[in-house]
Design an enzyme around this catalytic site. Structure first.
Site, short mmCIF file in Angstrom:
data_model
loop_
_atom_site.label_atom_id
_atom_site.label_comp_id
_atom_site.label_asym_id
_atom_site.label_seq_id
_atom_site.Cartn_x
_atom_site.Cartn_y
_atom_site.Cartn_z
N GLU A 342 0.83 -1.20 0.00
CA GLU A 342 0.00 0.00 0.00
C GLU A 342 0.87 1.25 0.00
OE1 GLU A 342 -4.15 -1.36 2.16
OE2 GLU A 342 -2.76 -0.09 3.28
N CYS A 343 0.65 2.09 -0.99
CA CYS A 343 1.29 3.40 -1.08
C CYS A 343 2.81 3.30 -1.03
CB CYS A 343 0.75 4.32 0.02
SG CYS A 343 0.95 6.08 -0.33
N ALA A 344 3.44 3.55 0.10
CA ALA A 344 4.89 3.45 0.19
C ALA A 344 5.36 2.05 -0.20
CB ALA A 344 5.35 3.79 1.61
#
Length: 841
Positions: A342-344
């Site tokens: 997720e994301c990073a």
């Protein structure tokens, strides 16, 4: 089931009122009493729950009706209050303004919404620094806006004086709202800035000392008994505790046979919800946290991978340097290891981020963008993915500044998006290994599995299935990165191949992923009002700079004639003009001292003699030093001095004035000395030049704004040497703004805050037996021993080496003053260095 749970929501009229400071302080103060405090945060924020956990010793949790559904909010509060042991009280920190929720939904997911769902009384935290009786009118409006809401009290923050606080208190009593406490503007109660304030798990011991002090100061200003009485008035909750158990029968392997899920943590990956790990365990998985910055391998026995959010772009250089982990991770994921990112986490799977090579699992790159993407989202699975069946709809949240760019041709594994959002496709759903089922789910979207337990069910099933097939197993542990051995010679290495010398500055020490104690810039960004003023200048950027208004503002501020003022392109230009215009025959620079005056004189063909003050006796200017300067036609010294921080008495500096001599005093940090005591500005300034800089205090090092004031005849000589339009329009506007009355009040507040933070750093060093010079500046000079500079860098902290200053050696460092939590992390790293036995004897 009926649960007796005293509880309170700490909310505010708007963001920036101080509710995080008050919430963390209240949590820490109640915990210091021996109470079990269950912390919670309204909304999707990952950062504040970290502070909550440090303050209470319990897991910080999020209550977000959008992410988990309104029906789960109260059950999740009860679950958090019962885990791992029953809590005595729950303290819930609000989000934004009391009634601010998702746009267009009449306050859905607001603090008021959560207070209503949990039947919790509300205590408001209100910044009263810019108003008095009007505060009560605002509170009255908040109190009556929703009749279902119980606004039971208020904490007044940033009171200017007892009289000011009394005026507001009486107005609140008039409308029947109890005032539970008043925090003075200079109470010294604060939490660190977001950029520096993320406290990694291995720095928690250091932060403990700061939280203890925060608890003491909160207890001194807030009536905790009254707060507990309000919390005790909350009705019993009839909700069953939320359970992390799966929706249907699922493998429940436990103990040694439970498949290991490697969960990214450490400094670069700090964003994940507590319930995610609980749901993994309830499904027979064993989450094990690893640090992608420091660990050379995935945990032994890894059967799946969970890469949450964080700031990989900040730590990109360190992450990219750990090539052994990147290679192993790429091999494991491409062999079929079930992976959620997720994301990073998604960024970590890309080929590169801002030019730093990452794992290359996904065919795309990313780069920082000036635009922040932030907000709630609805998403749909476009195809069957690792986490969801096609058509599954979920709710999530985005928070990032990067943009991804697919590689040319869109390589293997990038055929499908992870989610379809309103704005289009997002992320990657990829199939790796020998099978056709998707094994990688990577997206910017943060989802809360408690709101969508089917995602956890599907991930657990895939992990158990892969474990049974022997896919992606990591069986050979590789030891963590050893702590590099450091000695005095290691300090000779500088970032980017730079070598030390008299033009070495602190900015050469900083680097990606390092907490900055090397540069004396006060904050990571200018204050909002100054940024607003600077943006307005861009509309007039086509015009040449006109320094008259700013010059008059400086003259008025210092009570000088305008002929005594010359604006400069930072302090560095001032020293260059002095060297070129005055061309002294026998200049002397008093050391230890900022390196630029020496460098400027040398470049002008007037190399200076160095007079070195005795650091062992405090680097004070004594009468013997004054006598030793006989024959000098120009004398330069700092006040307070960089790097020692020593503040010389004005009376002692006056002794350096003499016929035929020019005295130059570098007062770049004088504005952060409360009251600017000992400044040489004012009165008869014959033969005197004082250099000032705005770049550090106002956080505008990239703008370069300074001025030199003093003897009008000398100023005219300098002006004749200065090129036209030397000072740009942004610097002129910054100078004008910094001379206003509101700006002066702001600097006075910063000066008091800096003094408190410096005292904390000074006390922490001295308690460890470290010699520290008495400083009046936003930095201290400390003799920490050979090797500490490099050891700190290895631990993630940039400090300013001191052996480039005459009179100092490699055992000294200069440390910028930072907030107490960040300082405590630095001190903990120093303790680890000493305990390693590598410090010089």
């Amino acid at each position: 089931m009926v649960t007796r749970l005293p509880r309170v929501v700490l909310a505010a009229p708007a963001s920036g009122q101080g509710k995080t400071t008050v919430s963390v302080g209240v949590m820490a103060a109640l915990a210091a009493r021996g109470l079990q405090v269950a912390p919670a945060k309204v909304g999707p924020d990952f950062i504040d729950p970290g502070y909550h956990a440090l303050a209470t010793g319990r897991v910080g949790r999020n209550l977000d009706p959008w992410l988990v559904g309104p029906e789960r909010v109260a059950p999740m509060l009860v679950h958090g209050a019962m885990t791992p042991a029953p809590a005595d009280v729950a303290v819930i920190e609000g989000v934004m303004g009391l009634f601010d929720g998702r746009l267009g939904t009449e306050g859905f997911a607001s603090s008021a919404h959560v207070a209503t769902l949990t039947h919790s009384p509300v205590v408001l935290v209100v910044d009263i620094s810019s108003s008095s009786r009007s505060v009560a009118a605002s509170i009255h409006g908040l109190r009556t806006f929703d009749p279902q809401l119980d606004v039971a009290g208020v904490v007044l923050n940033k009171a200017g004086s007892e009289r000011h606080a009394g005026e507001v208190r009486r107005a609140c009593e008039r409308i029947g709202v109890p005032v539970l406490g008043v925090l003075p503007r200079d109470a010294g109660v604060s939490v660190p800035s977001r950029h520096l304030g993320l406290v990694p798990a291995d720095e928690r011991d250091a932060a403990r000392a700061t939280l203890d002090r925060l608890a003491e100061r909160t207890a001194a200003h807030i009536d905790l008994d009254a707060l507990l009485e309000i919390a005790s008035g909350a009705p019993d909750l009839a909700d069953e505790p939320w359970s992390p158990a799966p929706m249907s029968a699922a493998p429940t392997t436990a103990g040694r046979d439970a498949p290991v899920v490697a969960v990214a943590g450490g400094r670069a990956f700090t964003f994940r919800y507590a319930e995610t790990l609980e749901m993994m365990r309830a499904r027979g998985l064993e989450p094990v946290v690893f640090d992608p910055v420091r660990d050379r391998a995935l945990p032994a026995g890894t059967r799946a991978l969970y890469l949450g959010g964080g700031f990989p772009e900040v730590h990109a250089r360190s992450l990219a340097a750990n090539t052994s982990l990147l290679a192993q991770l790429r091999d494991a994921v491409t062999s079929g290891l079930p992976t959620v990112a997720e994301c990073a986490g998604m960024l970590y799977l890309l080929e590169a981020v801002d030019g730093h090579r990452f794992s290359g699992v996904l065919p795309a790159t990313a780069a920082m963008s000036p635009r922040l993407t932030l907000g709630y989202r609805e998403a749909e699975a476009p195809v069957d993915t690792l986490l969801a069946d096609a058509g599954t709809r979920v709710r999530g949240h985005e928070f990032h500044r990067t943009l991804t760019t697919p590689a040319a041709g869109d390589g293997e594994g990038g055929d499908h998006a992870a989610w379809l959002l309103d704005a289009g496709a997002d992320g990657f759903s990829a199939a790796h290994g020998s099978g056709s089922e998707p094994t990688v789910h990577a997206s910017y979207l943060h989802t809360h599995w408690a709101g969508h337990p089917e995602l956890a069910d599907r991930f657990a099933a895939a992990t158990h299935r892969a474990a049974g097939l022997g896919l992606g197993l990591v069986s050979t542990p590789v030891p963590s990165l050893p702590r590099p051995r450091v000695d005095a010679r290691a300090d000779a290495a500088l970032p980017g191949g730079a070598t030390p010398g008299d033009e070495h500055h602190g900015d050469a020490e900083v680097g990606d992923g390092l907490v900055d104690f090397a540069v004396n810039v006060r904050a990571s960004t200018p204050p909002a009002n100054l940024r607003h003023a600077l943006r307005g200048v861009l509309d007039e950027a086509a015009h040449y700079p006109d320094a008259r208004t700013a010059t008059d503002a400086v003259a008025a501020h210092h009570r000088l004639a305008r002929e005594q003022v010359l604006l400069t392109n930072g302090a560095a230009e001032a020293f260059t003009l002095i060297a070129r215009a005055l061309a002294p025959r026998a200049p002397v620079v008093v050391h230890p001292q900022f390196s630029e005056p020496d460098a400027a004189l040398r470049r002008a063909g007037c190399p200076a003699r160095a007079h070195v003050l005795d650091v062992r006796s405090g680097a004070h200017l004594g009468d013997a030093d004054v006598a030793a300067l006989d024959g000098a036609d120009l004398v330069v010294l700092g006040n307070p001095t960089n790097p020692t921080g020593v503040l010389h008495p004005r009376a002692q500096l006056e002794k350096l004035r003499g016929s035929g001599r020019v005295l130059v005093v570098d007062e770049a940090f004088m504005d952060l000395v409360p009251g600017e005591s000992e400044s040489l500005i004012g009165g008869d300034m014959t033969g005197v030049l004082v250099v000032r800089s705005l770049t550090k205090t106002w956080s505008i090092a990239g703008v370069r704004a300074g001025h030199v004031v003093g003897d009008a005849a000398l100023i005219a000589t300098l002006r004749a040497q200065q090129p036209h339009w030397s000072v740009n329009s942004l610097a002129l506007e910054a100078t004008r703004y910094a001379m206003t009355a509101p700006a002066a009040r702001q600097v006075a507040e910063w000066a008091e805050e800096t003094s408190q933070w410096r005292e904390h750093l000074d006390r922490g060093l001295r308690s460890r037996g470290v010699p520290v010079l008495a400083s009046a500046a936003p930095f201290v000079l400390a003799r920490v021993g050979a090797g500490a500079h490099a050891a700190w860098r290895d631990a993630g902290f940039a400090t300013r080496r001191a052996d480039t200053f005459p009179g100092l050696d490699g055992s000294w460092v200069r440390l910028a003053v930072r907030d107490p939590l960040t300082t405590d992390a630095l001190l903990t790293a120093f303790d680890a260095f000493r305990q390693s036995g590598e410090a010089a004897s």
